[in-house]
Design a protein around this motif. Sequence first.
Motif, mmCIF file in Angstrom:
data_model
loop_
_atom_site.group_PDB
_atom_site.id
_atom_site.type_symbol
_atom_site.label_atom_id
_atom_site.label_comp_id
_atom_site.label_asym_id
_atom_site.label_seq_id
_atom_site.Cartn_x
_atom_site.Cartn_y
_atom_site.Cartn_z
ATOM 1 N N GLY A 44 45.525 -36.754 49.283
ATOM 2 C CA GLY A 44 45.497 -35.869 48.281
ATOM 3 C C GLY A 44 45.249 -34.677 49.031
ATOM 4 N N ARG A 45 44.582 -33.875 48.030
ATOM 5 C CA ARG A 45 44.427 -32.390 48.692
ATOM 6 C C ARG A 45 43.234 -31.887 48.294
ATOM 7 N NH1 ARG A 45 45.546 -28.887 44.065
ATOM 8 N NH2 ARG A 45 46.453 -29.995 42.310
ATOM 9 N N TRP A 46 42.659 -30.811 49.086
ATOM 10 C CA TRP A 46 41.407 -30.134 48.570
ATOM 11 C C TRP A 46 41.595 -28.921 47.828
ATOM 12 C CZ3 TRP A 46 36.710 -32.405 48.915
ATOM 13 C CH2 TRP A 46 36.551 -33.338 49.701
ATOM 14 N N THR A 47 40.790 -28.694 46.924
ATOM 15 C CA THR A 47 41.156 -27.411 46.036
ATOM 16 C C THR A 47 39.849 -26.895 45.361
ATOM 17 O OG1 THR A 47 42.490 -26.292 44.141
ATOM 18 C CG2 THR A 47 41.734 -28.695 43.887
ATOM 19 N N GLU A 48 39.967 -25.667 45.009
ATOM 20 C CA GLU A 48 38.665 -25.188 44.308
ATOM 21 C C GLU A 48 39.232 -24.391 43.058
ATOM 22 O OE1 GLU A 48 35.101 -23.425 46.246
ATOM 23 O OE2 GLU A 48 35.828 -24.524 48.153
ATOM 24 N N ASP A 49 39.785 -24.894 42.357
ATOM 25 C CA ASP A 49 40.437 -24.371 41.037
ATOM 26 C C ASP A 49 39.726 -24.533 39.609
ATOM 27 O OD1 ASP A 49 40.865 -27.019 40.619
ATOM 28 O OD2 ASP A 49 43.124 -26.854 40.680
ATOM 29 N N GLU A 50 38.668 -24.954 39.539
ATOM 30 C CA GLU A 50 37.831 -25.124 38.154
ATOM 31 C C GLU A 50 36.711 -24.373 38.053
ATOM 32 O OE1 GLU A 50 38.191 -28.766 35.902
ATOM 33 O OE2 GLU A 50 39.396 -29.744 37.340
ATOM 34 N N PRO A 51 36.347 -23.662 37.189
ATOM 35 C CA PRO A 51 34.865 -23.016 37.152
ATOM 36 C C PRO A 51 33.812 -24.053 37.175
ATOM 37 C CG PRO A 51 36.037 -22.908 35.121
ATOM 38 C CD PRO A 51 37.028 -23.603 35.975
ATOM 39 N N GLY A 52 32.699 -23.758 37.784
ATOM 40 C CA GLY A 52 31.537 -24.365 37.789
ATOM 41 C C GLY A 52 31.598 -25.593 38.692
ATOM 42 N N LEU A 53 32.447 -25.820 39.570
ATOM 43 C CA LEU A 53 32.621 -27.079 40.247
ATOM 44 C C LEU A 53 32.840 -26.319 41.848
ATOM 45 C CD1 LEU A 53 35.079 -29.345 38.219
ATOM 46 C CD2 LEU A 53 32.292 -29.248 38.410
ATOM 47 N N GLY A 54 32.345 -27.186 42.614
ATOM 48 C CA GLY A 54 32.733 -26.822 44.014
ATOM 49 C C GLY A 54 34.125 -27.331 44.517
ATOM 50 N N ARG A 55 34.162 -27.983 45.643
ATOM 51 C CA ARG A 55 35.448 -28.463 46.211
ATOM 52 C C ARG A 55 35.877 -29.755 45.506
ATOM 53 N NH1 ARG A 55 36.340 -29.988 52.261
ATOM 54 N NH2 ARG A 55 34.303 -31.458 51.452
ATOM 55 N N ILE A 56 37.241 -29.958 45.213
ATOM 56 C CA ILE A 56 37.799 -31.189 44.506
ATOM 57 C C ILE A 56 38.885 -31.790 45.160
ATOM 58 C CG2 ILE A 56 39.079 -31.772 42.277
ATOM 59 C CD1 ILE A 56 37.808 -29.215 40.920
ATOM 60 N N TYR A 57 38.651 -33.052 45.360
ATOM 61 C CA TYR A 57 39.773 -33.728 46.270
ATOM 62 C C TYR A 57 40.657 -34.223 45.249
ATOM 63 C CZ TYR A 57 42.224 -36.530 49.607
ATOM 64 O OH TYR A 57 43.217 -37.083 50.451
ATOM 65 N N ALA A 58 42.005 -33.765 44.869
ATOM 66 C CA ALA A 58 42.936 -34.343 44.105
ATOM 67 C C ALA A 58 43.799 -35.476 44.644
ATOM 68 C CB ALA A 58 43.678 -33.383 43.432
ATOM 69 N N THR A 59 43.657 -36.379 44.104
ATOM 70 C CA THR A 59 44.735 -37.562 44.435
ATOM 71 C C THR A 59 45.417 -38.167 43.453
ATOM 72 O OG1 THR A 59 45.114 -39.456 46.013
ATOM 73 C CG2 THR A 59 42.935 -39.152 44.707
ATOM 74 N N ALA A 60 46.137 -39.279 43.554
ATOM 75 C CA ALA A 60 46.739 -40.163 42.583
ATOM 76 C C ALA A 60 46.733 -41.698 42.429
ATOM 77 C CB ALA A 60 48.110 -39.571 42.240
ATOM 78 N N ASP A 61 46.772 -41.945 41.083
ATOM 79 C CA ASP A 61 46.609 -43.607 41.354
ATOM 80 C C ASP A 61 47.734 -44.006 41.275
ATOM 81 O OD1 ASP A 61 48.057 -43.416 38.769
ATOM 82 O OD2 ASP A 61 46.527 -43.810 37.596
ATOM 83 N N PRO A 62 48.385 -45.266 41.515
ATOM 84 C CA PRO A 62 49.625 -45.981 41.911
ATOM 85 C C PRO A 62 50.883 -45.420 40.932
ATOM 86 C CG PRO A 62 48.001 -47.659 42.324
ATOM 87 C CD PRO A 62 47.271 -46.376 41.688
ATOM 88 N N ASP A 63 50.333 -45.096 39.525
ATOM 89 C CA ASP A 63 51.251 -44.733 38.573
ATOM 90 C C ASP A 63 51.636 -43.237 38.463
ATOM 91 O OD1 ASP A 63 52.135 -46.768 36.407
ATOM 92 O OD2 ASP A 63 51.787 -45.177 35.095
#
Length: 316
Positions: free
Chosen positions: A94-113
Motif C-alpha cells: 500500500g501507500r501512506w497518505t494524508e489526504d483527508e481532513p480530520g484524519l492523520g496518516r492513512i495507509y491505503a491498500t486493496a483487497d484481492p478484488d
Amino acid sequence: MTPPLGDIAHLGHVELLTPDLDASLAFFTDYLGLTVNGQEGDKVYLRTFDDYEHHSLVLVAHEKAGMRRTALRTSSEEALRRRVKELEAAGHQGRWTEDEPGLGRIYATADPDGHEIALYWESEYYRAPEHLTPGLKNQPQAKPGHGVGVRRLDHVNFLGADVAANADFHQNVLGARPTEQIRLDNGRIAAKWLTYTNKSYDVVYTEDWTGSQGRLHHIAFATDTREDILRAADLALDTGVFIETGPHKHAIQQTFFLYVYEPGGNRIELCNPLTRLVLAPDWPLITWTEAERKKGQAWGLKTIESFHTHGTPVVD
C-alpha cells in the motif's frame, strides 16, 4: 493464524463516486439528512448526526458511479502498525497518505478484488457548531429536523469476483469474524458477512455475476427504528427517489431494509439492524444453502432480479 479481534475498531467512512454531484448531494442532505462538513474542489464531506468523526461519507464528482475508498479506523497506533506489517507480509502493498481532513496518516491498500481499503488511527472528534449543538452532551450532533435522519454509516456490501478470497483477506489479515454465508450447491461461497465489532456485520462480499472486479453493491445507513424506514419509503414516493425493493426483512442477519438508488446510480440501503448483536466470542458461522435462499426474504418476498445484476460502476 487469524489475528485477534480488536485491531480494527470499526468502519470509519466511505468515498462514493457520482456523475451528478449536485443531485447526489441533495439526496444525501435533503432525503437522508446528512450534514455537510466541508468541501474541497470536487469532494464534499458529509456526516450523520451520531458518527463521532469529521465525516461519514466523501462524495466525489466522477464520470462513473462507484466507490473509491473504504476506511477502517484501528484501535490504536500500535494496531495500525501491526496491520500494515501483516498486510505487507501477505503481499498487500500500500501507500501512506494524508489526504483527508480530520484524519492523520492513512495507509491505503486493496483487497484481492481491487477495492481500496484504507486504515488509519489519528482522528479528529467532531465539534458541532452552535446551531447543531445537541441537547444531550453524549451525542455528537443534534438530530436533523428533515429527511430520514439516518443515525450512522452501518456497513458496506462489495461485489467481488471471488467472495472467499476477499472474505479471507478481511478475516486472516485484518481480523474480522465471519458471521453468515451463502454456499451454492457446487460448493462456491456466493456471499459472506463479516464483523469487526459486536454488530452482526460491518462488511459483506457478494458474488459479482458479471465476473467484474472492484464494484460496489451498496452502502448502508442505520436508522433508529423500523418506523423510520417506513417513513423513508413514503418520503421516497413524495420526492421521486427510486425504490428498488422493500421495506421488508432479510432472512440473513434479520435486518429490516429499504433499498433505493441515489441520483448518481449507487444503491443505498436504509437498515435497522440495531436489535441484533453478536456477543458470543465463539459465534458459529451460519451457512445458508442455495435452496434456502430461493425461498426469498424473511417473510417470503422474492429477491428482485436487479439485486443480482445492478452494481456500480455499471457494466454491459
